[in-house]
Design an enzyme around this catalytic site. Structure first.
Site, PDB file in Angstrom:
ATOM      1  N   TYR A   1       0.836  -1.192   0.000  1.00  0.00           N
ATOM      2  CA  TYR A   1       0.000   0.000   0.000  1.00  0.00           C
ATOM      3  C   TYR A   1       0.878   1.253   0.000  1.00  0.00           C
ATOM      4  O   TYR A   1       0.590   2.239  -0.695  1.00  0.00           O
ATOM      5  CB  TYR A   1      -0.929  -0.005   1.220  1.00  0.00           C
ATOM      6  CG  TYR A   1      -1.585   1.325   1.492  1.00  0.00           C
ATOM      7  CD1 TYR A   1      -2.571   1.814   0.644  1.00  0.00           C
ATOM      8  CD2 TYR A   1      -1.206   2.091   2.595  1.00  0.00           C
ATOM      9  CE1 TYR A   1      -3.169   3.048   0.889  1.00  0.00           C
ATOM     10  CE2 TYR A   1      -1.804   3.316   2.842  1.00  0.00           C
ATOM     11  CZ  TYR A   1      -2.785   3.792   1.990  1.00  0.00           C
ATOM     12  OH  TYR A   1      -3.358   5.013   2.235  1.00  0.00           O
TER      13      TYR A   1
ATOM     14  N   SER B   1      -4.114  14.467   5.310  1.00  0.00           N
ATOM     15  CA  SER B   1      -4.921  13.981   4.198  1.00  0.00           C
ATOM     16  C   SER B   1      -6.401  13.905   4.560  1.00  0.00           C
ATOM     17  O   SER B   1      -6.765  13.712   5.727  1.00  0.00           O
ATOM     18  CB  SER B   1      -4.438  12.588   3.784  1.00  0.00           C
ATOM     19  OG  SER B   1      -5.327  11.979   2.874  1.00  0.00           O
TER      20      SER B   1
ATOM     21  N   GLN C   1      -5.085  18.550   3.072  1.00  0.00           N
ATOM     22  CA  GLN C   1      -5.297  18.148   1.679  1.00  0.00           C
ATOM     23  C   GLN C   1      -6.740  17.729   1.473  1.00  0.00           C
ATOM     24  O   GLN C   1      -7.294  16.960   2.256  1.00  0.00           O
ATOM     25  CB  GLN C   1      -4.349  16.999   1.316  1.00  0.00           C
ATOM     26  CG  GLN C   1      -4.582  16.373  -0.041  1.00  0.00           C
ATOM     27  CD  GLN C   1      -5.572  15.219   0.002  1.00  0.00           C
ATOM     28  OE1 GLN C   1      -5.676  14.518   1.007  1.00  0.00           O
ATOM     29  NE2 GLN C   1      -6.313  15.026  -1.071  1.00  0.00           N
TER      30      GLN C   1
ATOM     31  N   TYR D   1      -9.807  16.147  -1.016  1.00  0.00           N
ATOM     32  CA  TYR D   1     -10.354  15.462  -2.181  1.00  0.00           C
ATOM     33  C   TYR D   1     -11.762  16.004  -2.441  1.00  0.00           C
ATOM     34  O   TYR D   1     -12.483  16.345  -1.508  1.00  0.00           O
ATOM     35  CB  TYR D   1     -10.449  13.956  -1.945  1.00  0.00           C
ATOM     36  CG  TYR D   1      -9.139  13.219  -2.031  1.00  0.00           C
ATOM     37  CD1 TYR D   1      -8.339  13.307  -3.169  1.00  0.00           C
ATOM     38  CD2 TYR D   1      -8.707  12.401  -0.981  1.00  0.00           C
ATOM     39  CE1 TYR D   1      -7.136  12.615  -3.254  1.00  0.00           C
ATOM     40  CE2 TYR D   1      -7.510  11.708  -1.068  1.00  0.00           C
ATOM     41  CZ  TYR D   1      -6.726  11.825  -2.197  1.00  0.00           C
ATOM     42  OH  TYR D   1      -5.545  11.142  -2.284  1.00  0.00           O
TER      43      TYR D   1
ATOM     44  N   THR E   1      -6.260  18.432  -4.176  1.00  0.00           N
ATOM     45  CA  THR E   1      -5.690  17.393  -5.048  1.00  0.00           C
ATOM     46  C   THR E   1      -6.598  17.196  -6.258  1.00  0.00           C
ATOM     47  O   THR E   1      -7.784  16.935  -6.100  1.00  0.00           O
ATOM     48  CB  THR E   1      -5.526  16.072  -4.284  1.00  0.00           C
ATOM     49  OG1 THR E   1      -4.542  16.248  -3.255  1.00  0.00           O
ATOM     50  CG2 THR E   1      -5.067  14.952  -5.216  1.00  0.00           C
TER      51      THR E   1
ATOM     52  N   ARG F   1      -4.103   0.161 -10.041  1.00  0.00           N
ATOM     53  CA  ARG F   1      -3.109  -0.375  -9.111  1.00  0.00           C
ATOM     54  C   ARG F   1      -3.314  -1.884  -9.008  1.00  0.00           C
ATOM     55  O   ARG F   1      -4.103  -2.367  -8.193  1.00  0.00           O
ATOM     56  CB  ARG F   1      -3.243   0.317  -7.758  1.00  0.00           C
ATOM     57  CG  ARG F   1      -3.144   1.837  -7.900  1.00  0.00           C
ATOM     58  CD  ARG F   1      -3.474   2.593  -6.639  1.00  0.00           C
ATOM     59  NE  ARG F   1      -3.606   4.020  -6.934  1.00  0.00           N
ATOM     60  CZ  ARG F   1      -3.933   4.946  -6.029  1.00  0.00           C
ATOM     61  NH1 ARG F   1      -4.166   4.581  -4.774  1.00  0.00           N
ATOM     62  NH2 ARG F   1      -4.048   6.208  -6.380  1.00  0.00           N
TER      63      ARG F   1
ATOM     64  N   LYS G   1      -2.600  20.685  -6.059  1.00  0.00           N
ATOM     65  CA  LYS G   1      -1.657  19.563  -6.148  1.00  0.00           C
ATOM     66  C   LYS G   1      -2.101  18.568  -7.223  1.00  0.00           C
ATOM     67  O   LYS G   1      -3.284  18.244  -7.317  1.00  0.00           O
ATOM     68  CB  LYS G   1      -1.556  18.847  -4.805  1.00  0.00           C
ATOM     69  CG  LYS G   1      -0.606  17.659  -4.784  1.00  0.00           C
ATOM     70  CD  LYS G   1      -0.545  17.051  -3.388  1.00  0.00           C
ATOM     71  CE  LYS G   1       0.442  15.889  -3.312  1.00  0.00           C
ATOM     72  NZ  LYS G   1      -0.048  14.694  -4.015  1.00  0.00           N
TER      73      LYS G   1
ATOM     74  N   HIS H   1       1.247  12.009  -8.291  1.00  0.00           N
ATOM     75  CA  HIS H   1       0.638  11.209  -7.226  1.00  0.00           C
ATOM     76  C   HIS H   1       1.530  10.023  -6.848  1.00  0.00           C
ATOM     77  O   HIS H   1       1.062   8.915  -6.575  1.00  0.00           O
ATOM     78  CB  HIS H   1      -0.749  10.704  -7.655  1.00  0.00           C
ATOM     79  CG  HIS H   1      -1.742  10.621  -6.530  1.00  0.00           C
ATOM     80  ND1 HIS H   1      -2.598  11.647  -6.212  1.00  0.00           N
ATOM     81  CD2 HIS H   1      -2.004   9.642  -5.632  1.00  0.00           C
ATOM     82  CE1 HIS H   1      -3.351  11.304  -5.197  1.00  0.00           C
ATOM     83  NE2 HIS H   1      -3.017  10.088  -4.801  1.00  0.00           N
TER      84      HIS H   1
ATOM     85  N   ARG I   1       1.166   6.626  -8.711  1.00  0.00           N
ATOM     86  CA  ARG I   1       0.033   5.743  -8.398  1.00  0.00           C
ATOM     87  C   ARG I   1      -1.181   5.994  -9.293  1.00  0.00           C
ATOM     88  O   ARG I   1      -2.194   5.319  -9.156  1.00  0.00           O
ATOM     89  CB  ARG I   1      -0.370   5.932  -6.931  1.00  0.00           C
ATOM     90  CG  ARG I   1       0.709   5.496  -5.966  1.00  0.00           C
ATOM     91  CD  ARG I   1       0.505   6.089  -4.585  1.00  0.00           C
ATOM     92  NE  ARG I   1      -0.547   5.464  -3.821  1.00  0.00           N
ATOM     93  CZ  ARG I   1      -0.400   4.380  -3.061  1.00  0.00           C
ATOM     94  NH1 ARG I   1       0.767   3.772  -3.007  1.00  0.00           N
ATOM     95  NH2 ARG I   1      -1.409   3.890  -2.378  1.00  0.00           N
TER      96      ARG I   1
END
Length: 393
Positions: free
Chosen positions: A34, A116, A137, A139, A165, A174, A261, A285, A288
């Site tokens: 992870y 985050s 940060q 989302y 972000t 992933r 970002k 990122h 990722r």
């Protein structure tokens, strides 16, 4: 052939690489992946390191470096070095109270900590650390009322800067994730059994109970508040319709410093500046998201030229050495963000390990400056150019 003698404890580690070795030993495989994994063939992940390694340094001789200063100014505030802790989610899976541990480490070393949206700590708990430079940060979820609620909580807590972000509105491919999990956020039986080989992690993280996504906990449906359910819910809530209109809307709502970002295009950095952003983070990122994307180090020079000297330009992805920080600043960055490098320290030794990771980068940076014949960070981007060309391979 270089020989290495990996440390047995975090304080003994001589490099970020040795902290990574210790983290890998302590964490179950699915947790380490992870932290470590990238998208698809991990071309972008490798390119982030290659971009640093491919640049050669040219030291200047006979310069008095008896006193070397690693400090810099960012948004008119002083940092002990041009480094910011990058926002990373799920830190409580690496060590108990992982977000608080990293935040305290960042405070002790005089650098900002970016929390985050996927943090395992409440915004207010991080904000309660006196003397911490607290960034947050964000989302953007489909439900904009949740976004507004999180922004308002960050503002009420006194967060210094909001990082929007913009490169995760579509989830990257992933493949390691699907190998490890039978379904989203539920590890396969073989991965669960493998945790038995990591008793320290089980005692520290698993036995007290897996952490929750505390930042968004109050906004979740009742049946989505466990870590597994909340992680799946938040992934499904990522909004592919995210656009520049959202940046305008967030700029109107958030009155503090705003950083965008996830940009790689210099043209996008200019547009973010013109939309009222105070800074940008050039980032893929951590490799990722889009595999095959450029490294931020490949676009930093043109970005700086296009946005001008007054815009704050940060960079993340692949920072493992103090020399990486020096190269990024010399190419035009005001500072770098480091994520995995500090997570290795956290996983290896908690707060002390995270602080040791930051201290390693600081010590290496000061040494590199001295070896370059450079007396301060400011000299790296004020006519003293230590970057010659691509290294000979």
């Amino acid at each position: 052939m270089r020989r290495t003698f990996p440390a047995r404890r975090a304080p003994e580690a001589q490099s970020i690489s040795e902290l990574r070795h210790l983290a890998r030993r302590r964490l179950p495989g699915f947790v380490f992946e992870y932290v470590e994994g990238g998208a698809e063939d991990e071309v972008t992940l490798r390119r982030n390191r290659e971009a640093f390694e491919g640049l050669a340094l040219v030291p200047r001789a006979l310069r008095d470096v008896a006193q070397v200063d690693g400090r810099t100014r960012l948004f008119e505030d002083e940092l002990s070095l041009p480094l910011v802790v990058a926002p990373t989610g799920g830190n409580g899976l690496l060590h108990s109270n992982g977000d608080l541990a990293i935040a305290r480490a960042a405070r002790s070393l005089g650098i900002p900590f970016s929390q985050s949206t996927a943090s395992n700590a409440r915004i207010e708990d991080i904000a309660g650390l006196d003397g911490l430079r607290h960034w947050f940060q964000l989302y953007v979820f489909r439900d904009r009322s949740i976004v507004d609620g999180v922004i308002d909580r960050a503002a009420a807590a006194g967060v210094e800067a909001l990082i929007l972000t913009v490169d995760a509105n579509v989830f990257g491919n992933r493949e390691w994730d699907r190998r490890n999990y039978a379904r989203p956020s539920v590890p396969r039986l073989s991965r669960k059994l493998e945790t038995l080989r990591h008793p320290r992690w089980m005692r520290d993280v698993l036995m007290p109970g897996l952490p929750s996504l505390e930042v968004i906990q109050d906004f979740l449906p009742e049946d989505k508040r466990s870590l597994n359910a909340a992680t799946s819910w938040s992934r499904d809530q990522m909004d592919p319709s995210l656009s520049w209109r959202d940046l305008d809307r967030i700029r109107d709502r958030w009155k503090g410093r705003l950083i965008v970002k996830g940009l790689l295009s210099p043209e996008d950095a200019v547009r973010a500046r013109d939309a009222g952003a105070d800074g940008v983070v050039l980032s893929n990122h951590g490799g990722r998201q889009l595999d095959g994307a450029v490294s931020p180090m490949q676009t930093i020079g043109k970005t700086r030229d296009m946005v001008g000297p007054d815009m704050v330009v940060l960079l993340d992805g692949g920072v493992r050495r103090g020399s990486d920080i020096a190269k990024a600043v010399a190419m035009g960055a005001d500072a770098v963000l480091a994520g995995r490098a500090i997570l290795y320290g956290l996983a290896a030794g908690g707060e002390a390990g995270a602080a040791h990771a930051i201290a390693i980068l600081k010590e290496e940076l000061l040494r590199v400056l001295a070896l370059l014949g450079c007396r301060s960070v400011a000299e790296l981007n004020s006519g003293f150019s230590p970057i010659a060309a691509r290294a000979v391979t």
